[in-house]
Write a protein that holds these residues in place. Sequence first.
Motif: not given
Length: 302
Positions: A1-6, A11-17, A24-35
Motif C-alpha cells: 500500500m502507498v501512503k499519502t501523508g495523512t 495507509p489512507p483510505v481513498l474514496g472514489v466518487a 472505473t479504470p481509475i478506481a480499478g488501478l487505485l484499488s491495487r495500491h490503496f485501500r
Amino acid sequence: MVKTGTGDDGPPVLGVAGIGRMGTPIAGLLSRHFRLGAFDVIPARRDAVTGSQWHPSLTALADASDVLVTVLPGPGEVRTCMLETLPALRPGSLWLDLTSGDPNLTAQLADEAERRNVAVVSAPMGGSVAEAAAGNLVFYVSGHDDAVERAAPILETLSGPDGVHRAGTRAEDGQIVKLLANGLWFANALAASEAMLIGQALGLGAAGLHKLLRDSAGGSRFLDDHLGRLLDGDYLTTFGIDRIVEELGTIHSMSRTANVATPMLDASARLHRAALERYGPELGELLAVKLLEEQAGRQLRN
C-alpha cells in the motif's frame, strides 16, 4: 500500500466518487495500491471495480475516506456531489478532484472546504479510458503545497512519466489551464481539418498532405497524434460534444472575466454548438469536424 501523508500510522483510505467511463479504470488501478471505497449514483456500477468497498451513499463514502477522489462528468455533477459530501468529510481529510470543471465553482468549493479544515487539490485529467487503465494520464495540478504533496502518490499512480504538471497554488489554477488547453485543441482540430479539406479538394492525397502539414511550421499535437485517427474514420468517441460545448462556454465566461476578446475561440464554440444541434449529445470529440466534412461534401480519409 502507498501512503499519502495523512498523518496516521496506516495507509489512507481513498474514496472514489464516480464509477463511470473514466472512474472505473481509475478506481480499478487505485484499488491495487490503496485501500479503496467507491460510490456512484447508478447502483449497478458497484460490481465494476473489484478490490473496493461499495458505500450506500456519498455521505457514507465521505465519512469513511481520508481522501475523497471525484471523477465526475462536469461541474454540475461536482457541485451536487460536494454540497452533499463536504459536511461529511472529516477535518484534516483531502478532496482530490480529477474532473475538468469550472474555475469559479472550484474556488467557491475550496473556500468552503478550507472553512471545514478540508484540504483541496484540483487535478483535471487528460487522456483516454485506455490511458486511465494503463496509468498514463496527464494532470494539471493546483492547490497548497502540503495538499499537493499528499495527493502526489495518487496522481503518480495514475500518470505516465512527466504526467503531473504543477499549475499553481490556488485550487482553481489547474482548471484554468486545462480548459485553455482543451480550447486550443478544439480550435486547432477545426483549423487543421479545414486546411486538409482544402488540400484534398484541390487534388492532394490526404496521407501525403497530412505528413507535409505535420512537419511544417503549422504542425500541432492534433496533427501529430489525432488526425491519423480521423483519417481512419474515428471521430474520437471518448468525450461528448455536449461536454465540449459546456467547456467552451466556460472559457467564454473566463474571457469576459479577464476582459479579453476571443474571436478565434468564439468561432470554434459556434461550430461546436452547431455540431451539437446537428448530432445531439453524442460521443465524439471531432463531431464538429464531421460537420465541416458534411458542409464540404467530402470526408477526410486515407
